[in-house]
Design a protein around this motif. Structure first.
Motif, PDB file in Angstrom:
ATOM      1  N   GLY A   1       0.813  -1.213   0.000  1.00 50.84           N
ATOM      2  CA  GLY A   1       0.000   0.000   0.000  1.00 50.84           C
ATOM      3  C   GLY A   1       0.843   1.258   0.000  1.00 50.84           C
ATOM      4  O   GLY A   1       2.028   1.244  -0.360  1.00 50.84           O
ATOM      5  N   ALA A   2       0.257   2.364   0.427  1.00 46.55           N
ATOM      6  CA  ALA A   2       0.941   3.657   0.418  1.00 46.55           C
ATOM      7  C   ALA A   2       2.120   3.666   1.375  1.00 46.55           C
ATOM      8  O   ALA A   2       2.100   3.009   2.421  1.00 46.55           O
TER       9      ALA A   2
ATOM     10  N   SER B   1      -4.241   0.284   0.465  1.00 40.22           N
ATOM     11  CA  SER B   1      -4.554   0.768  -0.881  1.00 40.22           C
ATOM     12  C   SER B   1      -4.020  -0.166  -1.963  1.00 40.22           C
ATOM     13  O   SER B   1      -4.495  -0.115  -3.104  1.00 40.22           O
ATOM     14  N   GLY B   2      -3.063  -1.019  -1.627  1.00 41.42           N
ATOM     15  CA  GLY B   2      -2.629  -2.045  -2.576  1.00 41.42           C
ATOM     16  C   GLY B   2      -3.759  -3.001  -2.914  1.00 41.42           C
ATOM     17  O   GLY B   2      -3.782  -3.597  -3.997  1.00 41.42           O
TER      18      GLY B   2
ATOM     19  N   ARG C   1       6.466  -1.344  -6.174  1.00 42.94           N
ATOM     20  CA  ARG C   1       5.615  -0.648  -7.128  1.00 42.94           C
ATOM     21  C   ARG C   1       6.382   0.517  -7.747  1.00 42.94           C
ATOM     22  O   ARG C   1       7.345   1.018  -7.173  1.00 42.94           O
TER      23      ARG C   1
ATOM     24  N   ASP D   1      -1.130   6.223  -5.023  1.00 41.46           N
ATOM     25  CA  ASP D   1      -2.122   5.511  -4.211  1.00 41.46           C
ATOM     26  C   ASP D   1      -3.428   6.290  -4.135  1.00 41.46           C
ATOM     27  O   ASP D   1      -4.512   5.694  -4.105  1.00 41.46           O
TER      28      ASP D   1
END
Length: 259
Positions: free
Chosen positions: A29-30, A94-95, A55, A185
């Motif tokens: 995520g973020a 958020s991923g 990412r 994100d």
């Protein structure tokens, strides 16, 4: 990261894998890299080939402007191709929104599991997201990376004194380094609301998980995801927060992905 693959737009993606079996890609995520989610690979690698990756715009991966969510979906397509042409996806925070987007885009995905995707289910959630997007964009355009990180930490609900303490910590320079990826994100999260129409198009099994020690809206968001997809399941983990323990989440994922 000991391996590289190239996305459709030429961006270099760093990844590594452990274990043997069907491919399972972990999506961070973020403010996270592949290293952040790597501990989750440990309880899964005896049954799966677990892939972690950085990412775009963070860690050892490259970046190619301008950013588009489609590009991150194409990144996952390149990774899936690199590890055998099919994979399951597990997205954290958020991923998870990115993993769900990839599944809805028709990538060769077997199953998707997500943990506490921070979609808003409360009144005013979309307005709060819009205000965050505006202020984040302004901070990043002006090069105020530290302010961008602060905005994100406030969005997560972190207390002001803890934010100021974080600014003095040895980790802060690294957080500022990947601050531009906060915009990525934010884009993945869309308007911040549960994208029910998109989720309804996902045909593979989806597991949405939340910790019962997290704010109640996190669990409500996970339930909403499970309800929106045709083959959705919801699970609550006793005593877990957004910083979930790998040894608690791991067995739940292994059962789902091995089913």
């Amino acid at each position: 990261m000991d391996k590289k693959t190239i996305s459709r737009d030429g961006t270099s993606l760093a990844y590594e894998s452990t274990g043997q079996g069907p491919a399972l890609i972990l999506v961070s995520g973020a403010m996270s890299t592949g290293r952040t989610v790597a501990p989750l690979a440990v309880p899964l690698s005896d049954r799966f080939r677990v892939v972690v990756y950085d990412r775009r715009g963070r860690g050892e991966s490259g970046d190619t402007p301008p950013y588009a969510v489609k590009s991150e979906v194409e990144d996952l397509a390149a990774l899936i191709e690199a590890v055998g042409g099919e994979a399951a996806l597990c997205g954290i925070s958020s991923g998870g929104a990115l993993a769900l987007q990839a599944a809805a885009s028709g990538l060769p995905v077997r199953q998707v599991a997500v943990y506490e995707v921070p979609f808003a289910v409360y009144e005013g959630g979309a307005k709060e997201r819009a205000e965050y997007t505006e202020r984040l964009t302004e901070a990043l355009e002006q090069g105020r990376r530290g302010d961008a990180v602060e905005l994100f930490l406030r969005l997560t609900g972190m207390a002001e004194e803890m934010i100021q303490g974080a600014r003095q910590s040895p980790m802060w320079p690294g957080m500022e380094t990947i601050a531009p990826s906060l915009a990525y994100d934010d884009a993945v999260m869309g308007d911040g609301l549960v994208p029910r129409e998109r989720l309804a198009s996902i045909t593979v099994p989806v597991l949405a998980v939340a910790g019962d020690a997290s704010p109640s809206w996190m669990g409500e968001a996970a339930r909403a995801i499970a309800d929106a997809v045709p083959r959705g399941t919801y699970r609550s983990l006793e005593g877990q927060t957004h910083m979930v323990e790998p040894d608690v989440l791991g067995p739940v994922l292994a059962e789902f992905f091995g089913g």
